[in-house]
Design a protein around this motif. Sequence first.
Motif, PDB file in Angstrom:
ATOM      1  N   CYS A  26      10.067  85.061 -20.431  1.00 47.66           N
ATOM      2  CA  CYS A  26       8.887  84.200 -20.498  1.00 47.66           C
ATOM      3  C   CYS A  26       9.048  83.274 -21.706  1.00 47.66           C
ATOM      4  O   CYS A  26       9.288  83.725 -22.816  1.00 47.66           O
ATOM      5  CB  CYS A  26       7.623  85.052 -20.664  1.00 47.66           C
ATOM      6  SG  CYS A  26       6.151  84.071 -20.998  1.00 47.66           S
ATOM      7  N   CYS A  39       5.745  84.136 -24.286  1.00 48.86           N
ATOM      8  CA  CYS A  39       5.640  85.379 -25.068  1.00 48.86           C
ATOM      9  C   CYS A  39       6.983  86.086 -25.238  1.00 48.86           C
ATOM     10  O   CYS A  39       7.070  87.111 -25.914  1.00 48.86           O
ATOM     11  CB  CYS A  39       4.618  86.322 -24.445  1.00 48.86           C
ATOM     12  SG  CYS A  39       5.225  87.138 -22.944  1.00 48.86           S
ATOM     13  N   CYS A  50       4.729  85.526 -15.618  1.00 47.17           N
ATOM     14  CA  CYS A  50       4.972  86.564 -16.627  1.00 47.17           C
ATOM     15  C   CYS A  50       4.052  87.760 -16.400  1.00 47.17           C
ATOM     16  O   CYS A  50       2.826  87.602 -16.324  1.00 47.17           O
ATOM     17  CB  CYS A  50       4.768  85.978 -18.027  1.00 47.17           C
ATOM     18  SG  CYS A  50       5.016  87.197 -19.326  1.00 47.17           S
ATOM     19  N   CYS A  97       2.015  88.253 -20.131  1.00 46.11           N
ATOM     20  CA  CYS A  97       0.962  87.359 -20.627  1.00 46.11           C
ATOM     21  C   CYS A  97       0.333  86.509 -19.526  1.00 46.11           C
ATOM     22  O   CYS A  97      -0.628  85.781 -19.762  1.00 46.11           O
ATOM     23  CB  CYS A  97       1.486  86.459 -21.738  1.00 46.11           C
ATOM     24  SG  CYS A  97       2.530  85.115 -21.149  1.00 46.11           S
ATOM     25  N   TYR A 113       1.585  83.947 -17.976  1.00 46.42           N
ATOM     26  CA  TYR A 113       2.030  82.561 -17.923  1.00 46.42           C
ATOM     27  C   TYR A 113       2.715  82.269 -16.592  1.00 46.42           C
ATOM     28  O   TYR A 113       3.567  83.028 -16.142  1.00 46.42           O
ATOM     29  CB  TYR A 113       3.007  82.304 -19.079  1.00 46.42           C
ATOM     30  CG  TYR A 113       3.675  80.941 -19.079  1.00 46.42           C
ATOM     31  CD1 TYR A 113       2.935  79.779 -19.279  1.00 46.42           C
ATOM     32  CD2 TYR A 113       5.053  80.837 -18.914  1.00 46.42           C
ATOM     33  CE1 TYR A 113       3.560  78.541 -19.282  1.00 46.42           C
ATOM     34  CE2 TYR A 113       5.682  79.605 -18.928  1.00 46.42           C
ATOM     35  CZ  TYR A 113       4.930  78.463 -19.110  1.00 46.42           C
ATOM     36  OH  TYR A 113       5.546  77.248 -19.113  1.00 46.42           O
TER      37      TYR A 113
HETATM   38 ZN   LIG Z   1       4.702  85.872 -21.154  1.00 49.36          ZN
END
Ligand SMILES: [Zn+2]
Length: 420
Positions: free
Chosen positions: A351, A354, A370, A373, A375
């Motif tokens: 990712c 993060c 992700c 997190c 994303y």
């Molecule tokens: Zn992430």
Amino acid sequence: MVSTENNVTIGSQTTPMSISQRLYPNLDDNTTLLMHCSNARFVYDLGLEQRNLWRKDRTAKINYPTQAKELAEARQAFTWLKEGSSAVQQQALRDLDKAFKNWWNNPAHFFRPTWRKAGDNEGFYVRDLSVRKLNRNWGEILVPRAEWVKFRITRNWNDIETASSARVTKDRSGRWFVSFTRPAPQIERESTGAIVGLDMGIASSVTTSDGMHLHMPKLLSPAESQRKRRLQRKLSSQQKGSNSRARTKLSIAKLAAKESDRRKDWVEKTTTQLVRNYDLNVLEHLKVKNMVRSASGTKENPGKNVAQKKGLNREILNQSWSFFRKRLKDKANSSGVVVTQVNPKYTSQTCSVCKHCTRQNRKSQAVFSCVACGYQADADINAAQNILAAGLAVTGCGGTPQALSHSDPMKRQPLEEEVA
Ligand SMILES: [Zn+2]
């Protein structure tokens, strides 16, 4: 990979770029070309002998200017030398000078200059190049004392026309060739402060960390592709060694050369734009494994004709991408732009926000999501951002890639596909 009659392939092109075409002198021209070859050889060897006899304790230096001056005197003294072209003879001395400089600067790589022998790598340079196109297949080059000499065009005419010099050579079987040389390109640019990570993809495309997909265009029109398939079918049914088979082969080779020229055009344009736009370009070391991914497909969704596609894909993509890298580096080097390569490992699974790295982050070939997190992004853009971050770590620039890459968007010129 496509290989035309004269065996010029994309991947093997060197800098400065060199394009070899078969030359077809008539009988008179042939005599003149032979004279140039023997003159060039004579002057080169004489110059070499002079340099070999030189001792350190002598005060007078020997270099290109002193030898060129002596050549001018020798031309006054010997009629046969005067009958030859002074441009060809001077160039032979420049050649010699360059051979010595190469050797002095890099003795591990270059041999000490040695004698040129008759029939062995015979040739001469044509400076102040003049070429003209007669039709699609034939061009002419102006050779001193021989006037226009025909050559067969099998490469992009624009590359030939923009060449800066040419070397005429004769091989051991008596065939003549002319190699056109283009200097390493110098790109006019101002520092933009922008940086970029590039994900070189499986689908003939490059994705930039600032979110652009640059696609290599279709290389053949539908009609041309159809024609190619037809020719290939025809070839398989034709008798080996027959004239008609040879004709079919030539037609296929011409289409292949067309494809190769178009691919090269795209690479040239794209790399020029990247070097203009970004002060730092980060890319991955070649990852052959990933490149054939598209052909094999996934377990659930296997690709068709995997074996054939794999071979073809691998060859074409490797050739294209190594050419792409090469041109990007060449242009960057001569324009003060930095190109860095990083390890491709995990760039597609990590990712970019993060840094969580797991296979589960890849929902599909196209989507990155992700699990840590949340994303979500285009998988190639996420990879390109990781590549950029890795490149910054390597070059020690630090900083957040996003902030830096958008530092001065006004200075960055739009890429072609943004304009379109
Ligand atoms: Zn992430």
